[in-house]
Write an enzyme that holds these catalytic residues in place. Structure first.
Site, short mmCIF file in Angstrom:
data_model
loop_
_atom_site.label_atom_id
_atom_site.label_comp_id
_atom_site.label_asym_id
_atom_site.label_seq_id
_atom_site.Cartn_x
_atom_site.Cartn_y
_atom_site.Cartn_z
N GLN A 15 0.84 -1.20 0.00
CA GLN A 15 0.00 0.00 0.00
C GLN A 15 0.87 1.25 0.00
O GLN A 15 1.64 1.48 0.93
CB GLN A 15 -0.92 0.00 1.23
CG GLN A 15 -1.82 1.22 1.35
CD GLN A 15 -2.57 1.23 2.67
OE1 GLN A 15 -2.01 0.92 3.72
NE2 GLN A 15 -3.84 1.56 2.64
N GLU B 93 -10.15 -1.33 5.90
CA GLU B 93 -8.91 -1.37 6.68
C GLU B 93 -9.17 -1.18 8.16
O GLU B 93 -8.38 -1.61 8.99
CB GLU B 93 -7.95 -0.29 6.17
CG GLU B 93 -6.58 -0.33 6.83
CD GLU B 93 -5.62 0.71 6.27
OE1 GLU B 93 -4.46 0.70 6.70
OE2 GLU B 93 -6.03 1.51 5.42
#
Length: 400
Positions: free
Chosen positions: A128, A246
């Protein structure tokens, strides 16, 4: 709110337990139990991912149309809890839980057909690209430039705290494509190849002595515009959708396992008064406070699950659970260090590796305690700091 499992859910739980007993190899079970971070070493997570992929259970939240099992919210919760209790290594979340659902939402037909099967199989291992030096919780201030040049963007800048970038062959990345208007309005979401010329990955060694995070540098890196997810300058909208996956939820089983580990250590370790730590009134009070906090998180997660099952939106609950879960795991780590005492400070990373034949210094149940403690100091920062989560709650719930 009905918290009782139906007969069908109980049968599913038994099916999951039987599968884990049969399919989870001892070496992967040991690796899962020796994890010191939320991210498991790729050597252990990928083999387990392939086993789950063969059963069709690798992506519990994915719909059947994209290769998921089509489970209910309750079944997903049962499966996650049973995996934690069995000591299964966690799967890398960046592909399966984060960018995969976002590709389903914003990707073109070609992007879905290309990326989603490779995420399921583990052929693509993602990292990420969000945080930058000076742009952590204030993500909208990111400055990694992406200049349009024909059919490509040309990237210059860096990302930091990039977990498993040294193993990843793909990155989903936020870049700056415009400086006009509000900072959020000039961000674009890209999917890029980590083997692209001009990318350099430098390790950052954590306090626990582990190589988990990195700084990634981009020197005139070309990324085809066909790898953009969503529209140009609309990446903030895409990123907010990803953050829903998340943050928050599903931490209670793991916290319960952590409490069991601490309780076992407290039974075995002596206190300064000569009795065991569990017999120490002051320590026992702190352990009880941690148990109450975990029970509260468990009930909150069950309430959210009940809302999801009935089609409701849990709202700011994900921020609440993220903040509470992060603080609870730190409290449990502190109790583990206190119970084990001086042996917790011994630095022995090779002895705590799964499959190691090195004899541990001190009790085996204390081998991973300090590494967990040090790694989890970041839990109140990553995924949006707890201060940010409380600000979200203040705005959405209290109207401040």
């Amino acid at each position: 709110m009905n918290l009782d499992l139906t007969p069908e859910d109980l049968a599913f739980r038994d099916e999951v337990r039987a599968f884990l007993d049969e399919a989870l190899p001892p070496e992967l079970r040991e690796a899962g139990r020796r994890m010191t971070s939320v991210f498991c070493d790729k050597r252990f997570s990928l083999p387990w991912q392939k086993i789950l992929h063969g059963r069709g259970w690798v992506a519990p939240s994915w719909p059947k149309a994209y290769g998921g099992p089509g489970w209910t919210e309750t079944q997903r919760s049962i499966f996650a809890a049973e995996c934690v209790r069995a000591g299964a290594p966690s799967l890398a979340p960046m592909g399966l839980r984060m960018v995969g659902p976002v590709i389903m939402r914003y990707g073109t037909a070609e992007q879905k057909a290309h990326y989603l099967p490779r995420i399921l199989s583990g052929e693509d291992y993602w990292c990420q690209g969000y945080s930058e030096p000076g742009s952590g919780s204030d993500l909208a201030s990111l400055q990694l430039r992406a200049v349009s040049d024909g059919d490509d963007y040309v990237l210059s800048g860096s990302k930091i705290w990039t977990t498993h970038a040294h193993w990843a062959n793909r990155m989903f990345c936020l870049v700056r494509t415009s400086t006009e208007g509000k900072p959020q309005a000039g961000i674009t979401f890209l999917l890029l190849d980590m083997q692209s010329p001009g990318i350099r990955v430098d390790p950052i060694i954590t306090l626990a002595g582990e190589h988990e995070v990195n700084q990634v540098f981009f020197d005139e890196v070309r990324v085809p515009k066909a790898h953009r997810l969503g529209e140009e300058n609309q990446g903030w909208t895409v990123a907010k959708h990803l953050l829903e996956f998340e943050r928050g939820g599903g931490s209670a089983p793991g916290l319960g396992v952590g409490l069991d580990r601490v309780r076992a250590a407290a039974v075995a370790e002596p206190s300064d008064q000569g009795a065991t730590m569990l017999q120490d009134a002051h320590y026992r009070r702190k352990l009880a406070e941690a148990e109450i906090a975990v029970q509260a998180i468990d009930m909150s997660e069950r309430r959210v699950l009940s809302a999801l099952v009935s089609g409701q939106n849990p709202g700011a609950a994900s921020s609440m659970l993220k903040a509470q879960g992060a603080e609870a795991v730190q409290r449990i780590d502190e109790l583990a260090i206190e119970a084990i005492g001086s042996y917790a400070a011994v630095h022995q990373p090779l002895a705590r590796e799964a499959g190691s034949n090195l004899e541990a210094i001190g009790p085996d149940h204390g081998l991973t305690s300090m590494a967990r403690y040090l790694n989890n100091r970041a839990s109140t920062i990553y995924g949006g700091s707890n201060e940010i989560q409380r600000d979200i709650i203040a705005r959405l719930v209290l109207g401040l």
